[in-house]
Design an enzyme around this catalytic site. Structure first.
Site, PDB file in Angstrom:
ATOM      1  N   GLU B  80       0.807  -1.224   0.000  1.00  0.00           N
ATOM      2  CA  GLU B  80       0.000   0.000   0.000  1.00  0.00           C
ATOM      3  C   GLU B  80       0.847   1.283   0.000  1.00  0.00           C
ATOM      4  O   GLU B  80       0.362   2.338   0.403  1.00  0.00           O
ATOM      5  CB  GLU B  80      -0.948   0.007   1.205  1.00  0.00           C
ATOM      6  CG  GLU B  80      -1.991  -1.101   1.137  1.00  0.00           C
ATOM      7  CD  GLU B  80      -3.134  -0.824   2.095  1.00  0.00           C
ATOM      8  OE1 GLU B  80      -4.290  -0.779   1.632  1.00  0.00           O
ATOM      9  OE2 GLU B  80      -2.871  -0.642   3.306  1.00  0.00           O
ATOM     10  N   HIS B  99      -0.486   5.687   7.895  1.00  0.00           N
ATOM     11  CA  HIS B  99      -1.666   4.867   7.577  1.00  0.00           C
ATOM     12  C   HIS B  99      -1.850   3.838   8.678  1.00  0.00           C
ATOM     13  O   HIS B  99      -0.923   3.104   9.018  1.00  0.00           O
ATOM     14  CB  HIS B  99      -1.500   4.164   6.230  1.00  0.00           C
ATOM     15  CG  HIS B  99      -2.536   3.111   5.997  1.00  0.00           C
ATOM     16  ND1 HIS B  99      -3.881   3.385   6.032  1.00  0.00           N
ATOM     17  CD2 HIS B  99      -2.436   1.772   5.755  1.00  0.00           C
ATOM     18  CE1 HIS B  99      -4.567   2.259   5.814  1.00  0.00           C
ATOM     19  NE2 HIS B  99      -3.709   1.274   5.651  1.00  0.00           N
ATOM     20  N   HIS B 101      -4.774   1.154  11.085  1.00  0.00           N
ATOM     21  CA  HIS B 101      -6.036   0.406  11.248  1.00  0.00           C
ATOM     22  C   HIS B 101      -6.567   0.541  12.670  1.00  0.00           C
ATOM     23  O   HIS B 101      -7.274  -0.343  13.146  1.00  0.00           O
ATOM     24  CB  HIS B 101      -5.811  -1.086  10.967  1.00  0.00           C
ATOM     25  CG  HIS B 101      -5.267  -1.410   9.626  1.00  0.00           C
ATOM     26  ND1 HIS B 101      -4.660  -2.609   9.341  1.00  0.00           N
ATOM     27  CD2 HIS B 101      -5.235  -0.702   8.473  1.00  0.00           C
ATOM     28  CE1 HIS B 101      -4.267  -2.610   8.084  1.00  0.00           C
ATOM     29  NE2 HIS B 101      -4.597  -1.472   7.537  1.00  0.00           N
ATOM     30  N   HIS B 169     -11.600   0.011   6.747  1.00  0.00           N
ATOM     31  CA  HIS B 169     -10.177  -0.265   6.576  1.00  0.00           C
ATOM     32  C   HIS B 169      -9.325   0.450   7.634  1.00  0.00           C
ATOM     33  O   HIS B 169      -8.658  -0.188   8.425  1.00  0.00           O
ATOM     34  CB  HIS B 169      -9.789   0.168   5.155  1.00  0.00           C
ATOM     35  CG  HIS B 169      -8.356  -0.052   4.777  1.00  0.00           C
ATOM     36  ND1 HIS B 169      -7.921  -0.104   3.476  1.00  0.00           N
ATOM     37  CD2 HIS B 169      -7.242  -0.202   5.516  1.00  0.00           C
ATOM     38  CE1 HIS B 169      -6.610  -0.303   3.442  1.00  0.00           C
ATOM     39  NE2 HIS B 169      -6.183  -0.362   4.670  1.00  0.00           N
TER      40      HIS B 169
END
Lengths: 242, 242, 242, 242
Positions: B80, B99, B101, B169
């Site tokens: 990603e 990024h 979760h 996500h």
């Protein structure tokens, strides 16, 4: 005990209060705890700008009740020392102040649902917990208590109570002595979590009565029952009274 | 400082940002953090495919803004990486991207209830937090941002904001520099938890005002108040700036 | 690799799966994880009656698909080994089974609100998560799966799915191989917590689509992205593949 | 085994029960656990006023069933020893008592929503969990059980049940032996959390049936399945039976 010994012991109290509150999840990288100067009620002791779990005895600075540094100490202080200054000024009965961003308490600072005592050990928070909103008098700010006028406004909102919530920010707890302020600050979040869950269950909720709060609220630092909890907190924070 | 020194310091920043975010519960085995190359704004630095708490300085790789590996480096990169590439391309003001979760934030990516700032330290997330749904443009996928087109679509949804939620996500946080992106990513989950509890209490909720967010939002990495928090996070992650 | 080497490696897998699931909060003093025998699909490997975080390679016993101990091994087995036996019997595609009492999942076993996938990494749980109630066929019991008939009934309820909830008890996760079963069991509670919070927020909730679950669900233990997570879990459990 | 050996072993049980309950989050700085004297059913063993995680074998004191200290022991006892005294007096079947302030249970002591068993391992709490409110008979107090009359009133409310909640205070769990009381006290909070989440989901909830509670409830300390959990708790508390 000499005045110097007493001052050293009080600095150790400030350090250990920082470490306890960090270990118990009441303070994280931010928030602070102060104690009124044992030899001069017009001064108070507070760490330099440092995170509570890292504070040492050497980090403690001295301030006047308008938030100015005492002596030739050019280390950066906490910006929000005015919280402490204003409360000591307004409340001669207060010997120690905690300011925290503990996350289980903050919802009650932004909700119309009031925080009330429901657990016997949290009676120390008092029957009434006011909410102070900096926006009411100061409009849009960065929400920090960064001058004495804002500190005084917070102290006004606190009034004669033990705890005041600060809207969208955190809370302040004021105690007769350091053990009082620290234990109040530790029990407040647990009371908040208990009340939150009870509220969410959807039935009716029994709050502690005014009489119960009056009887269960006062802290007795010299009692074996209190000493037991304090020894536990010191032990968890890796400390032992010298 | 030579260009080599600056690059080495930036790699140390990427490593320590990984460790901090792992320690603070923002990243687990997955998620990543990148920093724009200090000597070449068309490149960025990101670990090889490794879990954040295990990332070392040697793991840092260099990428172009279309997500290609720079140089003769055949270690497997994160799939990603296009999240980072696309945001650096679209936003010259952005110097660092996280990024994550983190599980307290994800409910707001699947709920019609919007995530809004309610806590002063989380003003860094911005007044508006958009939600990006990969399904809208790409239909059924494995939900990973696995090419530049998907990254660009996410960057479009982010627009000029600081944070975008990714439906089902996680989220992406973009900052001017690494301290900005990291602290935004740490405060976002706490803001989410506070808002969730306040919402569940069932009364009305006071959100931070646009003016408050504008005034409280900007991060000042050089200020003592910020340095205090950064020192705390480094200490908890077992790190000390060399 | 010889058959002996393969068996030893599989026992190491069973041990490390136990330790990972304990470390990640999926198993506590109870619950277990098994792997089908690598050389004999009619047998499976499971620890003697021991808590997961204490399981060593030497604790691994061998069982037939009706739950009987293989060989001259008189150590007490888990009472609920029939869960594993019945699933291996009914599902030749299954190579590993986890049984857990993880507390964030159990509410969905007693609530009429179904557990559904809402987070991309939890697509491994499948689009449909059945609930098995031992009471339906066996009436009042001590709620343990203590014979093959009960195990078969549970396996029937599981059908072709990946996960079945057990009413007022816990869940079972079945995977192609140990990495599949373990990661499914780790992601299931996080999916449950995300769904719970999203549900409580009171708005509408976007579930993962059937197509997304089909695309994001399969585990690829050989991929660098999966290896990254597995290395992280091993590291947190204090293990390193020999 | 001589009477002295038995007494020493029982003191070790009291110490280890304290440490287990502290490690498992059932007791913090407060709360206590007692065991009936193995050689004299009219006496019981309880630590001096000390926090559970710090209790050693040397801290154990002996009390009569009206809460008086036995022998020449002038160390400060727990104020609330009357909880234990009254229950041993009223219930000859009870061999061990735990008193706790665990925060996930307390909401059910102030809510009109009853705590009921929903998880198989928590069947030990019994089908019915009464709530005792000190205010009903004693009016405003500091909410502590500080004399035998209050202890007797609590014991009356407990009746023949295993657990009684104490309004705005905590709970008491009574077991046949120490393993029974301890495991009941550990499973009760988990049952509370599961029930809370299931309730909040907003659908219907399946409670354990009376028959299931009767069959799953009894603790068998000598069974391998129970020994497994006990070994796990001892290990987590850093203890090993001598």
């Amino acid at each position: 005990m000499t005045a110097t010994d007493t001052l050293e012991r009080t600095k150790w109290d400030v350090m250990s209060a920082n470490r306890i509150l960090a270990r118990e999840g009441v303070l994280d990288g931010y928030g602070h705890v102060s104690v009124r100067h044992p030899g001069n009620p017009e001064h108070f002791l507070l760490s330099r700008s440092r995170s509570p779990e890292l504070v040492s005895v050497e980090d403690i600075m001295e301030f006047t009740l308008d938030g100015n540094v005492v002596g030739n100490d050019d280390r950066p202080p906490y910006l929000e020392r005015f919280i402490h200054a204003a409360i000591y000024q307004a409340r001669p009965d207060v010997g120690s102040v905690v300011h925290s961003h503990q996350e289980d308490v903050i919802p009650y600072s932004i909700s119309s649902v009031p925080l009330r005592p429901v657990w016997h050990q949290a009676a120390a928070i008092g029957y009434h917990v006011p909410v102070w909103d900096i926006h009411e008098r100061f409009g849009d700010t960065n929400m920090l208590v960064s001058n004495l006028a804002q500190g005084n406004d917070l102290a006004d909102a606190l009034g004669r109570d033990k705890v005041a919530l600060m809207r969208g920010h955190g809370f302040v707890a004021a105690g007769n002595e350091v053990q009082d302020a620290v234990s109040t600050a530790v029990y407040l979040p647990k009371n908040a979590r208990i009340l939150t869950t009870a509220t969410l269950l959807g039935g009716s909720v029994k709050f502690s009565s005014p009489g119960e709060v009056a009887l269960a609220g006062p802290i007795h630092p010299e009692h074996p029952a209190f000493q037991r909890g304090w020894e536990y907190w010191l032990s968890r924070a890796g400390l032992k009274r010298p």
